[in-house]
Design a protein around this motif. Structure first.
Motif, PDB file in Angstrom:
ATOM      1  N   VAL A  88       8.195 -30.069  10.818  1.00  0.00           N
ATOM      2  CA  VAL A  88       9.634 -30.056  10.546  1.00  0.00           C
ATOM      3  C   VAL A  88      10.362 -31.028  11.473  1.00  0.00           C
ATOM      4  O   VAL A  88      11.220 -31.814  11.034  1.00  0.00           O
ATOM      5  CB  VAL A  88      10.205 -28.639  10.686  1.00  0.00           C
ATOM      6  CG1 VAL A  88      11.731 -28.667  10.593  1.00  0.00           C
ATOM      7  CG2 VAL A  88       9.637 -27.721   9.623  1.00  0.00           C
ATOM      8  N   LEU A  89      10.030 -31.007  12.745  1.00  0.00           N
ATOM      9  CA  LEU A  89      10.680 -31.916  13.688  1.00  0.00           C
ATOM     10  C   LEU A  89      10.376 -33.373  13.359  1.00  0.00           C
ATOM     11  O   LEU A  89      11.250 -34.243  13.478  1.00  0.00           O
ATOM     12  CB  LEU A  89      10.258 -31.586  15.117  1.00  0.00           C
ATOM     13  CG  LEU A  89      10.883 -30.305  15.684  1.00  0.00           C
ATOM     14  CD1 LEU A  89      10.205 -29.902  16.992  1.00  0.00           C
ATOM     15  CD2 LEU A  89      12.384 -30.484  15.894  1.00  0.00           C
ATOM     16  N   ARG A 127      15.283 -30.974   4.863  1.00  0.00           N
ATOM     17  CA  ARG A 127      16.390 -31.264   3.943  1.00  0.00           C
ATOM     18  C   ARG A 127      17.423 -30.139   3.970  1.00  0.00           C
ATOM     19  O   ARG A 127      18.635 -30.398   4.013  1.00  0.00           O
ATOM     20  CB  ARG A 127      15.853 -31.482   2.524  1.00  0.00           C
ATOM     21  CG  ARG A 127      15.108 -32.795   2.354  1.00  0.00           C
ATOM     22  CD  ARG A 127      14.600 -32.996   0.938  1.00  0.00           C
ATOM     23  NE  ARG A 127      13.997 -34.304   0.766  1.00  0.00           N
ATOM     24  CZ  ARG A 127      14.665 -35.416   0.484  1.00  0.00           C
ATOM     25  NH1 ARG A 127      15.982 -35.355   0.319  1.00  0.00           N
ATOM     26  NH2 ARG A 127      14.049 -36.571   0.370  1.00  0.00           N
ATOM     27  N   VAL A 128      16.966 -28.913   3.940  1.00  0.00           N
ATOM     28  CA  VAL A 128      17.888 -27.778   3.973  1.00  0.00           C
ATOM     29  C   VAL A 128      18.716 -27.790   5.253  1.00  0.00           C
ATOM     30  O   VAL A 128      19.915 -27.471   5.245  1.00  0.00           O
ATOM     31  CB  VAL A 128      17.099 -26.460   3.833  1.00  0.00           C
ATOM     32  CG1 VAL A 128      17.956 -25.249   4.208  1.00  0.00           C
ATOM     33  CG2 VAL A 128      16.559 -26.309   2.415  1.00  0.00           C
ATOM     34  N   LEU A 129      18.105 -28.187   6.363  1.00  0.00           N
ATOM     35  CA  LEU A 129      18.796 -28.192   7.652  1.00  0.00           C
ATOM     36  C   LEU A 129      19.786 -29.341   7.803  1.00  0.00           C
ATOM     37  O   LEU A 129      20.652 -29.299   8.676  1.00  0.00           O
ATOM     38  CB  LEU A 129      17.773 -28.258   8.791  1.00  0.00           C
ATOM     39  CG  LEU A 129      16.893 -27.020   8.978  1.00  0.00           C
ATOM     40  CD1 LEU A 129      15.720 -27.330   9.901  1.00  0.00           C
ATOM     41  CD2 LEU A 129      17.706 -25.844   9.518  1.00  0.00           C
ATOM     42  N   THR A 130      19.663 -30.360   6.978  1.00  0.00           N
ATOM     43  CA  THR A 130      20.521 -31.545   7.131  1.00  0.00           C
ATOM     44  C   THR A 130      21.414 -31.802   5.922  1.00  0.00           C
ATOM     45  O   THR A 130      22.159 -32.782   5.920  1.00  0.00           O
ATOM     46  CB  THR A 130      19.661 -32.793   7.397  1.00  0.00           C
ATOM     47  OG1 THR A 130      18.682 -32.946   6.359  1.00  0.00           O
ATOM     48  CG2 THR A 130      18.960 -32.706   8.746  1.00  0.00           C
ATOM     49  N   LEU A 185       6.510 -28.306   2.584  1.00  0.00           N
ATOM     50  CA  LEU A 185       7.397 -27.235   3.014  1.00  0.00           C
ATOM     51  C   LEU A 185       8.216 -27.657   4.235  1.00  0.00           C
ATOM     52  O   LEU A 185       9.391 -27.280   4.361  1.00  0.00           O
ATOM     53  CB  LEU A 185       6.584 -25.978   3.314  1.00  0.00           C
ATOM     54  CG  LEU A 185       5.885 -25.369   2.090  1.00  0.00           C
ATOM     55  CD1 LEU A 185       4.873 -24.308   2.524  1.00  0.00           C
ATOM     56  CD2 LEU A 185       6.898 -24.770   1.120  1.00  0.00           C
ATOM     57  N   ALA A 186       7.611 -28.456   5.115  1.00  0.00           N
ATOM     58  CA  ALA A 186       8.344 -28.961   6.278  1.00  0.00           C
ATOM     59  C   ALA A 186       9.440 -29.931   5.851  1.00  0.00           C
ATOM     60  O   ALA A 186      10.564 -29.885   6.372  1.00  0.00           O
ATOM     61  CB  ALA A 186       7.377 -29.650   7.243  1.00  0.00           C
ATOM     62  N   GLU A 187       9.134 -30.791   4.904  1.00  0.00           N
ATOM     63  CA  GLU A 187      10.156 -31.719   4.409  1.00  0.00           C
ATOM     64  C   GLU A 187      11.301 -30.963   3.747  1.00  0.00           C
ATOM     65  O   GLU A 187      12.481 -31.294   3.937  1.00  0.00           O
ATOM     66  CB  GLU A 187       9.544 -32.717   3.431  1.00  0.00           C
ATOM     67  CG  GLU A 187      10.555 -33.729   2.909  1.00  0.00           C
ATOM     68  CD  GLU A 187       9.970 -34.728   1.927  1.00  0.00           C
ATOM     69  OE1 GLU A 187      10.755 -35.313   1.144  1.00  0.00           O
ATOM     70  OE2 GLU A 187       8.736 -34.926   1.948  1.00  0.00           O
TER      71      GLU A 187
END
Length: 269
Positions: free
Chosen positions: A15-16, A183-186, A177-179
């Protein structure tokens, strides 16, 4: 500021990586149980804070100032302790004034409160009751549980063991899933949604065909149940528990999830 909990785990690191493609490092914080294991993240300019799920006060400090928080579910196997850890994190996020919390839940956690989904069901309920703006990212089993470097043995022997009875699997790769999480976080339009993430469903005859295509060696299926955790997973597949498929992951990614062909080619390559 975006905080990622459990950030030194396999999913957290991915994710990072994806977040660094979408925002500057000084907007990112890794909340980790052992900061010594996050030296490489700090070297990339990511903030590192102690964030142990068993330490509520430490979690409040770790989440302070977060506009967005990714709460990655605890790896704890005992569901009672796991629920307690998640509730610590939800309470800390509320007390810290987190803007939006995204939680990595599990498929069917909205309707089932037993087995694999028990802790996730309780956590989803706690999030609803907390009043925190949140997004639910319900994951399937990882593709990597079934598609792994050991498949090279199938090329060597010409046989791929299959304990699924020909039923379909709705897995997704950690990378996809990390990508999606990044996207959800940004992006601003996900708050309040509950996503049921799956890749494109597949059956074991497909990796056999792809192994044959990629290697030039004919690989056939051999009905045989694996032992241990994989055997348990195969039993879930054979019972039809992994056949549900949705387009949620594709919609969040803006593309189709990683295909079976892509996954097998990468394994052999």
């Amino acid at each position: 500021m975006i905080v990622v909990s459990a950030a030194t785990g396999a999913l957290g690191r991915l994710v990072l990586d994806r977040l660094l493609e979408r925002c500057p490092a000084d907007r990112l914080v890794a909340a980790v149980r052992d900061p010594d294991k996050a030296a490489d993240l700090a070297a990339r300019g990511i903030g590192v804070r102690p964030g142990d799920y068993d330490d509520p006060a430490g979690l409040r400090a770790a989440f302070a100032g977060a506009d967005r928080l990714l709460l990655i579910s605890s790896p704890e196997l005992d569901p009672v302790r796991r629920v307690a850890q998640h509730l610590n994190a939800v309470d800390a996020a509320r007390d810290a004034g987190v803007g939006v919390l995204a939680y990595t839940s599990f498929l069917d956690a909205d309707t089932r409160a037993d087995g694999v989904t028990a802790a996730h069901h309780a956590t989803e309920r706690a999030l609803r009751e907390s009043g925190l703006p949140h997004v639910l990212l319900r994951h399937p089993f990882y593709s990597e549980a079934f598609l792994h470097p050991g498949l090279r043995d199938a090329v060597a022997t010409g046989e791929l063991a299959d304990g699924t009875g020909g039923r379909a699997l709705n897995t997704a790769s950690r990378a996809d899933l990390a990508e999606a999480a990044a996207r959800v976080l940004t992006e601003d339009h996900h708050t309040g949604n509950a996503y049921d993430f799956t890749g494109d469903p597949w059956t074991y005859d497909e990796p056999a065909r792809e192994l044959t295509r990629a290697s030039g060696v004919t690989v056939g299926l051999r009905p045989r149940r694996a032992g241990g955790a994989l055997g348990w997973l195969e039993a879930q597949v054979e019972a039809g528990h992994l056949e549900r498929g949705t387009d949620d992951l594709a919609r969040v990614l803006g593309r189709r999830p990683t295909s079976l062909r892509q996954a097998v080619t990468a394994l052999l390559g």
